[in-house]
Scaffold this active site. Structure first.
Site, PDB file in Angstrom:
ATOM      1  N   HIS A  59      31.936 115.828 -11.495  1.00  0.00           N
ATOM      2  CA  HIS A  59      31.635 116.805 -12.543  1.00  0.00           C
ATOM      3  C   HIS A  59      32.880 117.170 -13.351  1.00  0.00           C
ATOM      4  CE1 HIS A  59      29.898 119.924 -14.830  1.00  0.00           C
ATOM      5  NE2 HIS A  59      30.015 120.919 -13.983  1.00  0.00           N
ATOM      6  N   CYS A 106      28.528 121.295  -2.855  1.00  0.00           N
ATOM      7  CA  CYS A 106      29.273 121.672  -4.062  1.00  0.00           C
ATOM      8  C   CYS A 106      29.817 120.419  -4.734  1.00  0.00           C
ATOM      9  CB  CYS A 106      30.449 122.579  -3.700  1.00  0.00           C
ATOM     10  SG  CYS A 106      30.002 124.060  -2.775  1.00  0.00           S
ATOM     11  N   CYS A 156      29.893 123.839 -19.106  1.00  0.00           N
ATOM     12  CA  CYS A 156      29.485 122.541 -18.548  1.00  0.00           C
ATOM     13  C   CYS A 156      28.598 121.752 -19.509  1.00  0.00           C
ATOM     14  CB  CYS A 156      28.762 122.734 -17.224  1.00  0.00           C
ATOM     15  SG  CYS A 156      29.738 123.639 -16.022  1.00  0.00           S
TER      16      CYS A 156
END
Lengths: 376, 138
Positions: free
Chosen positions: A319, A196, A78
């Site tokens: 994301h 999430c 990430c």
């Protein structure tokens, strides 16, 4: 104060775009960053991505006339995008290149049906530990230790979804209640769906060069990159705490700051609600065990003492792994220029970006990058 | 006679490093008790659940070591989403083996796998499954 500056930033919209070519998403971000930076050469390019196909960087850049220069693609989970940015900064700082493009790109919607699992060649991946479950382990432990409550976990989601109401590039936004967050579908106990991050596609870009004192240049005051130490019973902390604390200490020292509380606005890696809570504590923005309370009482909300994730964060902006770091960076650049519109942190002078990527068993994270930036 | 490739620590020749499966390997000792077959650092005593050639903590030399069969739950969760090759829900725990490493294990529970053991629960390794497995004891 800073020798290096961000001359321009750009991003795509963030969301599920399975019908859009990743290259097209990247063009949007690069075009905006180049226009934002103004005329000048690009002497090298660092690209961060995790799952993009081989050669994707050159496919993006050839169509924009960026050829014949060094192009380096990096993978750091990430933190891939912020790793590309850190390397671009270092290339400028050492004088290796004059003006460097950092690019982060990712298309998750065509790569995953649902949650990411670590590599099958890794013990955790082979044992069925989806990424939400890894963060759930930290949340369970925090709950057991009395360091957070379920309502405080949910408060992070409520806050970040509300922040994103003012971010037209965000994948999701909304006014949720704590009860609605807790009542959403359970993913990995105790983390529910709204705790999430979503599956996202997107791109982010930044042009980095020597500081020239330009009116729109955002200085890079300090930046640090680390991989995680072995994580196990020697650490008193949950997974991901130590790597963030140590990287942040490096970056703050490089920036000449005493503490993260000297920073006016931060974008942190909130892939899951517990992630933001652990990170705000690890950064030293709030005291250990106070991260949940800070979210619940508005300390980390827009208008609070330490605003965290005004963009909506990973939870709400989205994301796309390799793009995330540059999306975070773009947000802080806009904040420090006073260009963040309805989510502007008034008078923000110093900003911080933190990205943490993980998934390799027995390590406290694959990589963490922390950058400290300052207003023009 | 093992092939001497270089001067790596002797552990290379004491444990089977040819296995492709990355999960911790549970072996049954002569007394019937299951253990995780790993290594321990000769310099800093770090326990490691895998047959690695050096200590991840300090880089020191390691020797083969076995850990378990009992330990305590550091944390646990129930996975309720589809994961390739698995049927949710299933309980997972990070277990601190007694004087050993922290290992990720499936928790064998009665019924539908819908329950995670509380932090601090005593558990015991089980042999015979591809995944590292523990069951709640006492």
């Amino acid at each position: 104060m800073s020798d290096i500056a961000v001359h321009g930033v750009g991003t795509s919209h963030f969301g599920r775009a399975p019908g859009t070519d990743l290259v097209t998403l990247a063009w949007t971000a690069v075009s905006e960053a180049l226009a934002d930076a103004g005329p000048g050469p690009i002497d090298a390019v660092w690209v961060g991505t995790v799952f993009a196909p081989a050669g994707v960087a050159q496919r993006v850049l050839r169509a924009m006339g960026i050829t014949r220069v060094p192009v380096v693609t990096v993978e750091n989970a990430c933190a891939s995008g912020t790793t590309a940015f850190a390397e671009a900064c270092e290339a400028v700082r050492t004088g290796r290149y004059g003006r460097v493009l950092a690019l982060g790109i990712e298309q998750m919607s065509t790569a995953f049906d649902g949650a990411i699992t670590p590599e099958d060649t890794d013990p955790e991946g082979a044992t069925g530990l989806a990424l939400p479950a890894l963060y759930a382990m930290a949340a369970t432990r925090y709950l057991h230790d009395g360091a957070v409550t379920p309502a405080q976990l949910a408060a992070v989601s409520v806050k970040n979804h509300a922040h994103a109401l003012h971010n037209p590039r965000a994948q999701y936004s909304g006014r949720y209640t704590v009860d609605e967050v807790l009542a959403s579908r359970m993913i990995a106990d105790p983390l529910t769906l709204l705790q999430c991050c979503p599956t996202s596609d997107g791109a982010g870009a930044a042009v980095v060069g020597p500081a020239r004192g330009g009116a729109r240049e955002v200085g890079v005051r300090g930046i640090a990159l680390r991989s995680g130490a072995p994580w196990g019973r020697r650490s008193p902390h949950v997974w991901g705490y130590d790597i963030v604390a140590e990287t942040a200490a490096d970056a703050l020292a490089a920036a000449g700051l005493h503490a993260a509380t000297d920073v006016d606005v931060v974008e942190v890696h909130d892939a899951f609600t517990i992630g933001e809570i652990v990170t705000t504590e690890a950064l030293g923005l709030v005291a250990p065990g106070e991260g949940g309370k800070a979210a619940e009482t508005g300390v980390t909300a827009l208008g609070g003492a330490h605003p965290v994730n005004p963009s909506g964060g990973l939870l709400s902006r989205g994301h796309p792994l390799g793009a995330t770091g540059l999306a975070q960076l773009a947000e802080i650049v806009w904040q420090l220029r006073g260009e963040a519109g309805g989510r502007q942190v008034d008078g923000a002078r110093i900003g911080l970006v933190e990205t943490m990527g993980g998934g390799v068993s027995a390590l406290d994270g694959n990589a963490c990058v922390v950058a400290v930036l300052e207003a023009p | 006679m093992p092939l001497a490739i270089d001067s790596r620590p002797a552990v290379w020749f004491h444990v089977d490093v040819t296995v492709v499966d990355p999960r911790p390997r549970i072996v049954v000792a002569p007394d019937g008790a299951p253990h995780v077959a790993g290594v321990r650092c000769q310099a800093c005593a770090e326990p490691v659940a895998y047959p690695w050639p050096a200590c991840p903590e300090c880089g020191g030399p390691v020797v083969a070591a076995e850990f378990g069969p009992e330990g305590v739950v550091w944390s646990a969760t129930v996975v309720r989403i589809p994961v390739a090759g698995r049927t949710p829900p299933y309980a997972l725990a990070y277990v601190d083996l007694d004087d050993g490493p922290r290992v990720l294990a499936h928790v064998v529970v009665d019924g539908d796998g819908d329950t995670a053991p509380a932090v601090g629960t005593r558990v015991r390794l089980r042999a015979g499954a591809p995944d590292p497995q523990v069951e709640v004891i006492g």
